[in-house]
Design a protein around this motif. Structure first.
Motif, short mmCIF file in Angstrom:
data_model
loop_
_atom_site.label_atom_id
_atom_site.label_comp_id
_atom_site.label_asym_id
_atom_site.label_seq_id
_atom_site.Cartn_x
_atom_site.Cartn_y
_atom_site.Cartn_z
N ALA A 19 -10.26 -50.97 6.97
CA ALA A 19 -10.97 -52.18 6.51
C ALA A 19 -10.52 -52.63 5.13
O ALA A 19 -11.14 -53.52 4.55
CB ALA A 19 -12.47 -51.91 6.51
N ARG A 22 -10.09 -56.48 4.60
CA ARG A 22 -11.11 -57.43 5.01
C ARG A 22 -11.43 -58.37 3.84
O ARG A 22 -11.37 -57.95 2.70
CB ARG A 22 -12.39 -56.69 5.43
CG ARG A 22 -12.34 -56.15 6.85
CD ARG A 22 -13.63 -55.43 7.20
NE ARG A 22 -13.69 -55.11 8.62
CZ ARG A 22 -14.31 -55.89 9.53
NH1 ARG A 22 -14.90 -56.99 9.15
NH2 ARG A 22 -14.32 -55.54 10.80
N PRO A 23 -11.77 -59.64 4.09
CA PRO A 23 -12.02 -60.26 5.39
C PRO A 23 -10.79 -60.91 6.03
O PRO A 23 -10.90 -61.52 7.08
CB PRO A 23 -13.05 -61.34 5.04
CG PRO A 23 -12.63 -61.79 3.68
CD PRO A 23 -12.15 -60.54 2.98
N LEU A 26 -8.41 -57.65 9.90
CA LEU A 26 -9.43 -56.83 10.53
C LEU A 26 -8.79 -55.68 11.27
O LEU A 26 -7.65 -55.77 11.74
CB LEU A 26 -10.26 -57.67 11.50
CG LEU A 26 -10.85 -58.98 10.97
CD1 LEU A 26 -11.59 -59.71 12.09
CD2 LEU A 26 -11.77 -58.71 9.78
N GLU A 27 -9.53 -54.58 11.40
CA GLU A 27 -9.05 -53.48 12.23
C GLU A 27 -8.81 -54.02 13.64
O GLU A 27 -9.66 -54.71 14.21
CB GLU A 27 -10.09 -52.36 12.28
CG GLU A 27 -10.49 -51.80 10.92
CD GLU A 27 -11.71 -52.46 10.32
OE1 GLU A 27 -12.57 -51.74 9.78
OE2 GLU A 27 -11.83 -53.71 10.41
N GLU A 108 -21.93 -56.04 6.74
CA GLU A 108 -20.67 -55.32 6.94
C GLU A 108 -20.98 -53.85 7.20
O GLU A 108 -21.73 -53.22 6.44
CB GLU A 108 -19.80 -55.46 5.70
CG GLU A 108 -18.44 -54.81 5.80
CD GLU A 108 -17.48 -55.65 6.62
OE1 GLU A 108 -16.54 -55.07 7.18
OE2 GLU A 108 -17.66 -56.88 6.71
N SER A 190 -4.69 -59.69 18.29
CA SER A 190 -5.85 -59.04 17.69
C SER A 190 -6.83 -58.63 18.78
O SER A 190 -7.01 -59.34 19.77
CB SER A 190 -6.54 -60.00 16.70
OG SER A 190 -7.66 -59.38 16.10
N ASN A 192 -10.79 -56.50 19.21
CA ASN A 192 -11.96 -55.91 18.56
C ASN A 192 -12.11 -54.46 19.02
O ASN A 192 -12.53 -54.20 20.15
CB ASN A 192 -13.21 -56.71 18.90
CG ASN A 192 -14.41 -56.30 18.07
OD1 ASN A 192 -14.51 -55.16 17.61
ND2 ASN A 192 -15.32 -57.23 17.85
#
Length: 209
Positions: A19, A22-23, A26-27, A108, A190, A192
């Motif tokens: 992280a 961030r922002p 992102l992972e 967060e 990307s 999530n």
């Protein structure tokens, strides 16, 4: 073998595992890295054959950690010869305070800590072409102050955009140019990682700034 040489000398991709950026990163993001942005190197080494461009303040770069060789991705804050200081999280570059814009607050989740309130602001340092966003986590212990230091010739100062949750030049020092791998230019794909690797299509092809 030719593909391996291409990846180590011309262009590469870099998964984002943490992280610390961030922002903006992102992972689960995978970024495109231009390895010819600054140097031409002997493949699989840090031997520079020719310099191809000058790193600029604000560039997001991948590099080998001067501490242990781990590949990292951070933002260039200080160029060779710059004097950089931080006071209560505010950057000063060559005696000029960075400019900060309006912020919002978001929830967060921080590993091993839990959910915290994060502040997001825009930051534009002296001599930087455009502002970028950073994230602040006031609840975490972090190095928010350091006295003025001068970046040595041929070295760079790196900071993470997740300013209070990043192991960067405040901890491992300046980065020699020979350890720069390349410039991160955009997000290729990307997913999530906390939602069963669901694609984040809105981030595909996003240009970094």
């Amino acid at each position: 073998m030719l593909f391996g040489v291409f990846r180590t000398a011309v262009a590469d991709w870099n998964p984002i595992p943490s992280a610390s950026m961030r922002p903006n990163l992102l992972e689960g993001d995978v970024v495109f890295v231009n390895r010819l942005a600054y140097n031409v190197k002997v493949p699989l080494t840090d031997i520079v054959l020719q310099q191809t461009g000058e790193p600029e303040r604000g560039d997001i770069v991948t590099f080998s950690s001067p501490l242990d060789g781990t590949r990292l991705i951070k933002r260039i804050i200080g160029l060779p010869g710059d004097t950089v200081a931080m006071r209560n999280e505010q950057l000063f570059i060559n005696g000029q305070a960075a400019q900060y814009g309006a912020f919002d607050t978001v929830a967060e989740t921080v590993t091993t800590v839990g959910q915290l309130q994060a502040r997001r602001v825009s930051e534009q340092g002296s001599g930087q072409a455009q502002a970028h966003r950073i994230q602040l986590l006031p609840q975490l212990p972090a190095r928010r102050n350091f006295a003025a230091v001068t970046v040595p010739a041929g070295h760079y100062m790196m900071l993470g955009d997740n300013r209070d949750n990043s192991a960067d030049s405040r901890y491992f020092g300046f980065v020699p140019r020979a350890l720069l791998i390349g410039k991160a230019e955009r997000i290729l794909v990307s997913a999530n990682i906390q939602e069963h690797w669901q694609p984040r299509f809105d981030r595909f092809g996003m240009k970094l700034q």
